[in-house]
Scaffold this motif. Structure first.
Motif, PDB file in Angstrom:
ATOM      1  N   LEU A  69      20.396  34.479  42.680  1.00 37.26           N
ATOM      2  CA  LEU A  69      19.125  35.115  43.008  1.00 37.26           C
ATOM      3  C   LEU A  69      18.554  35.880  41.822  1.00 37.26           C
ATOM      4  N   ARG A  70      19.417  36.499  41.026  1.00 33.30           N
ATOM      5  CA  ARG A  70      18.926  37.236  39.861  1.00 33.30           C
ATOM      6  C   ARG A  70      18.381  36.294  38.800  1.00 33.30           C
ATOM      7  N   ASP A  71      18.970  35.114  38.686  1.00 32.85           N
ATOM      8  CA  ASP A  71      18.433  34.130  37.735  1.00 32.85           C
ATOM      9  C   ASP A  71      17.075  33.624  38.189  1.00 32.85           C
ATOM     10  N   LEU A  72      16.865  33.555  39.501  1.00 29.97           N
ATOM     11  CA  LEU A  72      15.578  33.076  40.029  1.00 29.97           C
ATOM     12  C   LEU A  72      14.475  34.105  39.892  1.00 29.97           C
ATOM     13  N   ALA A  73      14.827  35.332  39.524  1.00 30.51           N
ATOM     14  CA  ALA A  73      13.829  36.389  39.356  1.00 30.51           C
ATOM     15  C   ALA A  73      13.803  36.919  37.930  1.00 30.51           C
ATOM     16  N   SER A  74      14.349  36.151  36.994  1.00 33.69           N
ATOM     17  CA  SER A  74      14.377  36.556  35.585  1.00 33.69           C
ATOM     18  C   SER A  74      14.039  35.363  34.709  1.00 33.69           C
ATOM     19  N   VAL A  75      13.041  35.526  33.859  1.00 36.03           N
ATOM     20  CA  VAL A  75      12.624  34.431  32.975  1.00 36.03           C
ATOM     21  C   VAL A  75      13.733  34.071  31.998  1.00 36.03           C
ATOM     22  N   GLU A  76      14.329  35.072  31.392  1.00 34.78           N
ATOM     23  CA  GLU A  76      15.356  34.827  30.378  1.00 34.78           C
ATOM     24  C   GLU A  76      16.585  34.140  30.972  1.00 34.78           C
ATOM     25  N   LYS A  77      17.065  34.650  32.109  1.00 35.69           N
ATOM     26  CA  LYS A  77      18.273  34.084  32.717  1.00 35.69           C
ATOM     27  C   LYS A  77      18.020  32.677  33.244  1.00 35.69           C
ATOM     28  N   PHE A  78      16.889  32.453  33.873  1.00 45.45           N
ATOM     29  CA  PHE A  78      16.566  31.126  34.408  1.00 45.45           C
ATOM     30  C   PHE A  78      16.428  30.107  33.293  1.00 45.45           C
ATOM     31  N   SER A  79      15.754  30.505  32.205  1.00 45.34           N
ATOM     32  CA  SER A  79      15.558  29.591  31.080  1.00 45.34           C
ATOM     33  C   SER A  79      16.882  29.234  30.424  1.00 45.34           C
ATOM     34  N   ARG A  80      17.770  30.225  30.287  1.00 48.37           N
ATOM     35  CA  ARG A  80      19.045  29.963  29.639  1.00 48.37           C
ATOM     36  C   ARG A  80      19.970  29.127  30.528  1.00 48.37           C
ATOM     37  N   HIS A  81      19.952  29.376  31.815  1.00 48.65           N
ATOM     38  CA  HIS A  81      20.883  28.686  32.710  1.00 48.65           C
ATOM     39  C   HIS A  81      20.492  27.230  32.935  1.00 48.65           C
ATOM     40  N   PHE A  82      19.183  26.942  33.036  1.00 46.77           N
ATOM     41  CA  PHE A  82      18.732  25.578  33.343  1.00 46.77           C
ATOM     42  C   PHE A  82      18.149  24.861  32.127  1.00 46.77           C
ATOM     43  N   ASP A  83      18.266  25.470  30.949  1.00 47.23           N
ATOM     44  CA  ASP A  83      17.840  24.830  29.709  1.00 47.23           C
ATOM     45  C   ASP A  83      16.368  24.424  29.739  1.00 47.23           C
ATOM     46  N   ILE A  84      15.535  25.350  30.181  1.00 45.48           N
ATOM     47  CA  ILE A  84      14.088  25.149  30.197  1.00 45.48           C
ATOM     48  C   ILE A  84      13.467  26.254  29.358  1.00 45.48           C
ATOM     49  N   SER A  85      12.508  25.907  28.529  1.00 43.01           N
ATOM     50  CA  SER A  85      11.894  26.907  27.654  1.00 43.01           C
ATOM     51  C   SER A  85      11.175  27.971  28.481  1.00 43.01           C
ATOM     52  N   GLU A  86      11.164  29.183  27.977  1.00 41.66           N
ATOM     53  CA  GLU A  86      10.531  30.288  28.693  1.00 41.66           C
ATOM     54  C   GLU A  86       9.030  30.065  28.859  1.00 41.66           C
ATOM     55  N   ALA A 181      11.634  20.190  36.060  1.00 43.85           N
ATOM     56  CA  ALA A 181      11.341  20.547  34.675  1.00 43.85           C
ATOM     57  C   ALA A 181      12.583  20.556  33.799  1.00 43.85           C
ATOM     58  N   ALA A 182      13.749  20.674  34.391  1.00 42.67           N
ATOM     59  CA  ALA A 182      14.985  20.704  33.611  1.00 42.67           C
ATOM     60  C   ALA A 182      15.252  19.337  32.995  1.00 42.67           C
ATOM     61  N   PRO A 183      15.845  19.299  31.808  1.00 41.26           N
ATOM     62  CA  PRO A 183      16.133  18.006  31.165  1.00 41.26           C
ATOM     63  C   PRO A 183      17.165  17.215  31.949  1.00 41.26           C
ATOM     64  N   VAL A 184      16.953  15.925  32.027  1.00 42.00           N
ATOM     65  CA  VAL A 184      17.859  15.033  32.752  1.00 42.00           C
ATOM     66  C   VAL A 184      18.741  14.306  31.741  1.00 42.00           C
ATOM     67  N   PRO A 185      20.048  14.315  31.909  1.00 38.62           N
ATOM     68  CA  PRO A 185      20.916  13.616  30.949  1.00 38.62           C
ATOM     69  C   PRO A 185      20.721  12.108  31.008  1.00 38.62           C
ATOM     70  N   VAL A 186      20.882  11.471  29.873  1.00 40.63           N
ATOM     71  CA  VAL A 186      20.783  10.016  29.789  1.00 40.63           C
ATOM     72  C   VAL A 186      22.075   9.416  30.323  1.00 40.63           C
ATOM     73  N   GLY A 210      32.330  20.031  28.612  1.00 42.78           N
ATOM     74  CA  GLY A 210      31.125  19.921  27.824  1.00 42.78           C
ATOM     75  C   GLY A 210      29.939  20.448  28.581  1.00 42.78           C
ATOM     76  N   TYR A 211      28.755  20.102  28.121  1.00 44.14           N
ATOM     77  CA  TYR A 211      27.547  20.589  28.777  1.00 44.14           C
ATOM     78  C   TYR A 211      26.458  19.544  28.614  1.00 44.14           C
ATOM     79  N   PHE A 212      25.508  19.587  29.564  1.00 46.28           N
ATOM     80  CA  PHE A 212      24.361  18.703  29.506  1.00 46.28           C
ATOM     81  C   PHE A 212      23.209  19.436  28.841  1.00 46.28           C
ATOM     82  N   SER A 213      22.508  18.760  28.000  1.00 41.49           N
ATOM     83  CA  SER A 213      21.334  19.329  27.356  1.00 41.49           C
ATOM     84  C   SER A 213      20.361  18.202  27.037  1.00 41.49           C
ATOM     85  N   LYS A 214      19.323  18.504  26.303  1.00 43.27           N
ATOM     86  CA  LYS A 214      18.348  17.474  25.954  1.00 43.27           C
ATOM     87  C   LYS A 214      19.008  16.409  25.084  1.00 43.27           C
TER      88      LYS A 214
END
Length: 285
Positions: A69-86, A181-186, A210-214
């Motif tokens: 819930l805190r990530d859903l109400a914070s630009v910085e946390k949401f952007s970092r967790h779901f790899d979407i630009s602020e 909006a989040a990047p989808v892995p190939v 590992g982790y998924f990213s662009k």
């Protein structure tokens, strides 16, 4: 109902089998009491034949435990967790720093038919017509009342209803804008075709964390490989138990977590939780 008919048939049978007028009167009063008690239980707020109260409690526990819930109400946390630009996040949320938590937007989106199912849309229009005709019975049928599973009369003034505790997050227009909006892995970077021409996960991905990213999946060689021979102390290598304990201890001593929980209770308009957290935080300190 069938239940009431059976009771009245039983009452008539007792009348024919009893000779004492006083016993007849007492038996009739007892059966009438059963009928009234059954109706009172069925009409009470806590009567739950479809287990809606239990379902609401379980869903609330899952939301508190799993949903960030805190990530859903914070630009910085949401952007970092779901790899979407602020910038993308703010553009989708009308430059609102609270992101998905906005009571005004949620109130507008709840009556927007674009975010309703077919049955919800029909109920919405029926409710609109019922309000225009001032039909109280129809309004009661189609409106969603705020229900409180409590015997305290002041409870409805201190906190939201059971099914409306997270009403501020029902900003469906913003969810719709950011859902994809989040990047989808190939998939070609994750799976490959084996000899049987079936999709198989790559070995370097299945053994290393590992982790998924662009651009796809990026394994982390420094992450521990889970095997029968290698033992590892922490299944989350980025977490440090001693450091987490020290940070929590500092938060408690400096009242950081104390005021954070009080602020959350005030935002949720939960007076009972606010009073409890006030006393509990002092005891923990």
């Amino acid at each position: 109902t069938t239940y009431e008919c059976i009771l009245y048939m039983l009452n008539m049978y007792i009348l024919y089998q009893t000779n004492d007028p006083f016993e007849i009167l007492l038996n009739a009063v007892a059966l009438e009491f059963l009928v009234n008690m059954d109706e009172a239980i069925a009409l009470s707020n806590w009567w739950d034949p479809k287990k809606r109260w239990i379902m609401a409690g379980v869903i609330e526990i899952v939301i508190q435990r799993k949903l960030r819930l805190r990530d859903l109400a914070s630009v910085e946390k949401f952007s970092r967790h779901f790899d979407i630009s602020e910038a993308v996040v703010l553009a989708a949320c009308d430059n609102d720093p609270n992101l998905f938590r906005n009571p005004k937007v949620a109130k507008c989106d709840e009556i927007d038919t674009n975010f309703m199912t077919q049955s919800e849309t029909v109920d919405h229009y029926f409710l609109h017509v019922a309000k225009e005709m001032n039909n109280r019975a129809a309004i009661k049928e189609y409106a969603r009342p705020q229900v409180h599973f409590s015997s305290f009369f002041i409870d409805k003034y201190c906190r939201r209803g059971v099914f409306d505790k997270y009403q501020a997050f029902r900003t469906w227009s913003r969810w719709d804008a950011l859902l994809c909006a989040a990047p989808v892995p190939v998939l070609d970077h994750i799976f490959f075709k084996n000899k049987e021409e079936s999709d198989t996960i790559r070995s370097d991905i299945s053994t290393n964390a590992g982790y998924f990213s662009k651009g796809g999946f990026f394994p982390q060689p420094e992450s521990p490989i889970i095997s029968k021979v290698t033992e590892f102390a922490n299944y989350l290598p980025t977490r440090n138990g001693g450091k987490s304990y020290k940070n929590r201890w500092i938060d408690k001593i400096l009242f950081v977590s104390y005021f954070r929980t009080l602020h959350t209770a005030i935002e949720d308009r939960d007076l009972i939780r606010f009073l409890f957290q006030m006393v509990d935080g002092i005891i923990e300190w």
